[in-house]
Motif scaffolding. Structure first.
Motif, PDB file in Angstrom:
ATOM      1  N   ALA A 151       0.831  -1.210   0.000  1.00  0.00           N
ATOM      2  CA  ALA A 151       0.000   0.000   0.000  1.00  0.00           C
ATOM      3  C   ALA A 151       0.861   1.254   0.000  1.00  0.00           C
ATOM      4  N   ALA A 152       0.334   2.294  -0.626  1.00  0.00           N
ATOM      5  CA  ALA A 152       0.915   3.639  -0.549  1.00  0.00           C
ATOM      6  C   ALA A 152      -0.212   4.540  -0.084  1.00  0.00           C
ATOM      7  N   LEU A 153       0.021   5.264   0.989  1.00  0.00           N
ATOM      8  CA  LEU A 153      -1.049   6.048   1.609  1.00  0.00           C
ATOM      9  C   LEU A 153      -0.581   7.479   1.798  1.00  0.00           C
ATOM     10  N   VAL A 154      -1.287   8.416   1.179  1.00  0.00           N
ATOM     11  CA  VAL A 154      -0.935   9.832   1.327  1.00  0.00           C
ATOM     12  C   VAL A 154      -2.076  10.514   2.087  1.00  0.00           C
ATOM     13  N   ASP A 155      -1.707  11.257   3.118  1.00  0.00           N
ATOM     14  CA  ASP A 155      -2.691  12.002   3.909  1.00  0.00           C
ATOM     15  C   ASP A 155      -3.579  12.825   2.966  1.00  0.00           C
TER      16      ASP A 155
ATOM     17  N   ARG B 107      -2.565  15.584  -0.604  1.00  0.00           N
ATOM     18  CA  ARG B 107      -2.667  15.010  -1.958  1.00  0.00           C
ATOM     19  C   ARG B 107      -2.439  16.058  -3.034  1.00  0.00           C
ATOM     20  N   GLY B 108      -2.090  15.574  -4.210  1.00  0.00           N
ATOM     21  CA  GLY B 108      -1.934  16.462  -5.359  1.00  0.00           C
ATOM     22  C   GLY B 108      -0.651  17.277  -5.323  1.00  0.00           C
ATOM     23  N   LYS B 109       0.291  16.891  -4.435  1.00  0.00           N
ATOM     24  CA  LYS B 109       1.555  17.631  -4.322  1.00  0.00           C
ATOM     25  C   LYS B 109       2.750  16.780  -4.724  1.00  0.00           C
ATOM     26  N   GLY B 110       2.479  15.621  -5.280  1.00  0.00           N
ATOM     27  CA  GLY B 110       3.586  14.776  -5.718  1.00  0.00           C
ATOM     28  C   GLY B 110       4.179  13.896  -4.627  1.00  0.00           C
ATOM     29  N   VAL B 111       3.496  13.787  -3.487  1.00  0.00           N
ATOM     30  CA  VAL B 111       4.042  12.983  -2.387  1.00  0.00           C
ATOM     31  C   VAL B 111       4.091  11.493  -2.761  1.00  0.00           C
ATOM     32  N   SER B 112       3.110  11.061  -3.572  1.00  0.00           N
ATOM     33  CA  SER B 112       3.031   9.622  -3.875  1.00  0.00           C
ATOM     34  C   SER B 112       4.297   9.101  -4.548  1.00  0.00           C
ATOM     35  N   ALA B 113       4.895   9.924  -5.402  1.00  0.00           N
ATOM     36  CA  ALA B 113       6.131   9.482  -6.064  1.00  0.00           C
ATOM     37  C   ALA B 113       7.241   9.285  -5.034  1.00  0.00           C
TER      38      ALA B 113
ATOM     39  N   LEU C  63      -1.578   5.127 -11.981  1.00  0.00           N
ATOM     40  CA  LEU C  63      -0.749   4.333 -12.900  1.00  0.00           C
ATOM     41  C   LEU C  63       0.323   5.226 -13.527  1.00  0.00           C
ATOM     42  N   ARG C  64      -0.090   6.472 -13.802  1.00  0.00           N
ATOM     43  CA  ARG C  64       0.813   7.432 -14.447  1.00  0.00           C
ATOM     44  C   ARG C  64       2.026   7.745 -13.554  1.00  0.00           C
ATOM     45  N   VAL C  65       1.776   7.878 -12.265  1.00  0.00           N
ATOM     46  CA  VAL C  65       2.893   8.138 -11.329  1.00  0.00           C
ATOM     47  C   VAL C  65       3.919   7.011 -11.450  1.00  0.00           C
TER      48      VAL C  65
ATOM     49  N   GLU D 203       4.292   4.951 -13.988  1.00  0.00           N
ATOM     50  CA  GLU D 203       4.911   4.964 -15.330  1.00  0.00           C
ATOM     51  C   GLU D 203       6.017   6.011 -15.416  1.00  0.00           C
ATOM     52  N   ARG D 204       5.740   7.182 -14.837  1.00  0.00           N
ATOM     53  CA  ARG D 204       6.764   8.247 -14.877  1.00  0.00           C
ATOM     54  C   ARG D 204       8.035   7.832 -14.160  1.00  0.00           C
ATOM     55  N   LEU D 205       7.881   6.932 -13.190  1.00  0.00           N
ATOM     56  CA  LEU D 205       9.067   6.456 -12.456  1.00  0.00           C
ATOM     57  C   LEU D 205       9.682   5.245 -13.154  1.00  0.00           C
TER      58      LEU D 205
HETATM   59  C1  LIG Z   1      -3.140   7.357  -4.813  1.00  0.00           C
HETATM   60  C2  LIG Z   1      -2.421   8.351  -3.891  1.00  0.00           C
HETATM   61  C3  LIG Z   1      -1.309   7.597  -3.164  1.00  0.00           C
HETATM   62  C4  LIG Z   1      -1.854   9.489  -4.740  1.00  0.00           C
HETATM   63  O1  LIG Z   1      -1.187  10.360  -3.865  1.00  0.00           O
HETATM   64  P1  LIG Z   1      -0.866  11.917  -4.206  1.00  0.00           P
HETATM   65  O2  LIG Z   1       0.355  12.277  -3.440  1.00  0.00           O
HETATM   66  O3  LIG Z   1      -2.060  12.752  -4.040  1.00  0.00           O
HETATM   67  O4  LIG Z   1      -0.540  11.843  -5.738  1.00  0.00           O
HETATM   68  P2  LIG Z   1       0.251  12.948  -6.565  1.00  0.00           P
HETATM   69  O5  LIG Z   1       0.145  14.303  -5.935  1.00  0.00           O
HETATM   70  O6  LIG Z   1       1.608  12.405  -6.805  1.00  0.00           O
HETATM   71  O7  LIG Z   1      -0.586  12.987  -7.880  1.00  0.00           O
HETATM   72  C5  LIG Z   1      -0.502  11.918  -8.737  1.00  0.00           C
HETATM   73  C6  LIG Z   1      -1.317  12.214  -9.952  1.00  0.00           C
HETATM   74  O8  LIG Z   1      -2.687  12.205  -9.569  1.00  0.00           O
HETATM   75  C7  LIG Z   1      -3.319  13.393  -9.988  1.00  0.00           C
HETATM   76  N1  LIG Z   1      -4.369  13.655  -9.028  1.00  0.00           N
HETATM   77  C8  LIG Z   1      -4.230  14.021  -7.755  1.00  0.00           C
HETATM   78  N2  LIG Z   1      -5.438  14.113  -7.183  1.00  0.00           N
HETATM   79  C9  LIG Z   1      -6.342  13.761  -8.132  1.00  0.00           C
HETATM   80  C10 LIG Z   1      -7.743  13.650  -8.162  1.00  0.00           C
HETATM   81  N3  LIG Z   1      -8.492  13.898  -7.093  1.00  0.00           N
HETATM   82  N4  LIG Z   1      -8.333  13.254  -9.304  1.00  0.00           N
HETATM   83  C11 LIG Z   1      -7.612  12.984 -10.386  1.00  0.00           C
HETATM   84  N5  LIG Z   1      -6.275  13.076 -10.422  1.00  0.00           N
HETATM   85  C12 LIG Z   1      -5.649  13.462  -9.312  1.00  0.00           C
HETATM   86  C13 LIG Z   1      -2.232  14.414 -10.022  1.00  0.00           C
HETATM   87  O9  LIG Z   1      -2.546  15.453 -10.886  1.00  0.00           O
HETATM   88  C14 LIG Z   1      -1.071  13.577 -10.545  1.00  0.00           C
HETATM   89  O10 LIG Z   1      -1.153  13.366 -11.918  1.00  0.00           O
HETATM   90  P3  LIG Z   1      -0.287  14.194 -12.964  1.00  0.00           P
HETATM   91  O11 LIG Z   1       0.848  14.816 -12.238  1.00  0.00           O
HETATM   92  O12 LIG Z   1       0.175  13.163 -13.933  1.00  0.00           O
HETATM   93  O13 LIG Z   1      -1.254  15.130 -13.540  1.00  0.00           O
HETATM   94  C15 LIG Z   1      -3.409   8.971  -2.857  1.00  0.00           C
HETATM   95  O14 LIG Z   1      -4.489   9.518  -3.557  1.00  0.00           O
HETATM   96  C16 LIG Z   1      -3.931   7.989  -1.816  1.00  0.00           C
HETATM   97  O15 LIG Z   1      -3.315   7.787  -0.756  1.00  0.00           O
HETATM   98  N6  LIG Z   1      -5.102   7.382  -2.097  1.00  0.00           N
HETATM   99  C17 LIG Z   1      -5.756   6.453  -1.174  1.00  0.00           C
HETATM  100  C18 LIG Z   1      -5.023   5.142  -1.057  1.00  0.00           C
HETATM  101  C19 LIG Z   1      -4.692   4.564  -2.389  1.00  0.00           C
HETATM  102  O16 LIG Z   1      -5.522   4.429  -3.279  1.00  0.00           O
HETATM  103  N7  LIG Z   1      -3.415   4.199  -2.542  1.00  0.00           N
HETATM  104  C20 LIG Z   1      -2.915   3.644  -3.776  1.00  0.00           C
HETATM  105  C21 LIG Z   1      -3.249   2.227  -3.933  1.00  0.00           C
HETATM  106  S1  LIG Z   1      -2.081   1.199  -3.149  1.00  0.00           S
END
Ligand SMILES: CC(C)(COP(=O)(O)OP(=O)(O)OC[C@H]1O[C@@H](n2cnc3c(N)ncnc32)[C@H](O)[C@@H]1OP(=O)(O)O)[C@@H](O)C(=O)NCCC(=O)NCCS
Length: 251
Positions: free
Chosen positions: A109-113, A117-123, A176-178, A180-182
């Motif tokens: 799992a990857a979990l972002v508060d 979200r939307g700040k690139g933390v997931s990468a 998926l895109r995150v 792929e970019r990595l």
């Molecule tokens: C999936 C998750 C880890 C992404 O974390 P995040 O740090 O917000 O992601 P990022 O900021 O890196 O954004 C990743 C991409 O998602 C896009 N994005 C962010 N929020 C979005 C939203 N609400 N709807 C659509 N796209 C969104 C961003 O624009 C980015 O895409 P781009 O840069 O190619 O345009 C987070 O949403 C999460 O914890 N979700 C719940 C748990 C989960 O599903 N985990 C993953 C499965 S293991």
């Protein structure tokens, strides 16, 4: 922003942060008993595999994300990738018990508060997994990825969904895109990584919806319809993921 990585083995006090993030990140119906057995293996993540559970702290010390992963032995073929999250952790456990040297790290799992979200933390979470793999001399990172935007397209087959591309060639799905970019590529679909079943009343509680009839229902957060059978008083949901392989983890 530079994040600090703390594993559960280094800092046992981070466990409640991982629990809190799991609580706020997953839809309620996904936090129920998994018929495939993840619950039985779950405690192993926090004991046997504490080296591979971690949080990321921002410079002020606040926990903004968590990552969960396990090392296992993989022969490099699509067919040898586990079918479910329970299989992943169970297999890691068996490998550890038998003293086998792991060849791959699997994300769990990857979990972002939600406020981060939307700040690139997931990468950064994925990079942290890559770094952990490297520290443990594991050359491969694989991830059963739960495509977040699929919840908006629950009626489309996952096979078709993963082929949906933007003009730049990257996946339409942001998560998926995150990957792929990595540098990751899709290996195969995992049609059922978790199986949640319950009575109709339980499903109504978990989702806040009414299910008056037998049939498939579109439920917020579900990647495909939930199947309700009123005659059998049964609801069932299979959570599909996409196996991705990250290349180039340096040993
Ligand atoms: C999936 C998750 C880890 C992404 O974390 P995040 O740090 O917000 O992601 P990022 O900021 O890196 O954004 C990743 C991409 O998602 C896009 N994005 C962010 N929020 C979005 C939203 N609400 N709807 C659509 N796209 C969104 C961003 O624009 C980015 O895409 P781009 O840069 O190619 O345009 C987070 O949403 C999460 O914890 N979700 C719940 C748990 C989960 O599903 N985990 C993953 C499965 S293991």
């Amino acid at each position: 922003m530079a994040f600090t990585l703390h594993t559960l083995a280094q800092r046992p006090e981070v466990e409640p942060h991982i629990d809190r993030l799991a609580e706020v990140c997953w839809p309620r119906f996904l936090r129920q008993h998994d018929d495939l057995g993840l619950g039985e293996h779950w405690p192993d993540l926090f004991t046997t595999f504490a080296d591979f559970q971690f949080v990321l702290r921002e410079p002020g010390g606040r926990v903004v994300a968590a990552g969960q992963s396990v090392p296992f032995v993989w022969d490099g073929t699509a067919a040898d990738l586990p079918e479910s999250l329970a299989d992943i952790v169970g297999r890691a456990r068996r490998d550890r018990k038998a003293g086998r040297t792991p060849t791959a790290l699997s994300a769990v799992a990857a979990l972002v508060d939600p406020f981060e979200r939307g700040k690139g933390v997931s990468a950064e979470v994925i990079r942290a997994m890559t770094a952990l793999a490297s520290v443990h001399r594991i050359g491969t990172l694989v991830a059963p990825v739960r495509p977040t935007l699929k919840a908006s397209y629950p009626l489309v087959d996952m096979e078709r969904y993963v082929r949906w591309r933007r003009d730049d060639g990257l996946s339409l799905d942001p998560w998926l895109r995150v990957h792929e970019r990595l540098g990751a590529g899709i290996v195969r679909i995992a049609p059922c990584t978790l199986r949640i079943t319950g009575t109709v009343q339980e499903w109504e509680e978990w989702t806040g919806m009414a299910f008056p009839d037998t049939g498939p229902y579109v439920v917020p957060g579900a990647l495909q319809p939930v199947q309700i059978d009123r005659e059998k008083d049964d609801g069932r949901y299979d959570d599909p993921n996409v196996w991705m392989l990250h290349k180039g983890v340096s040993r």
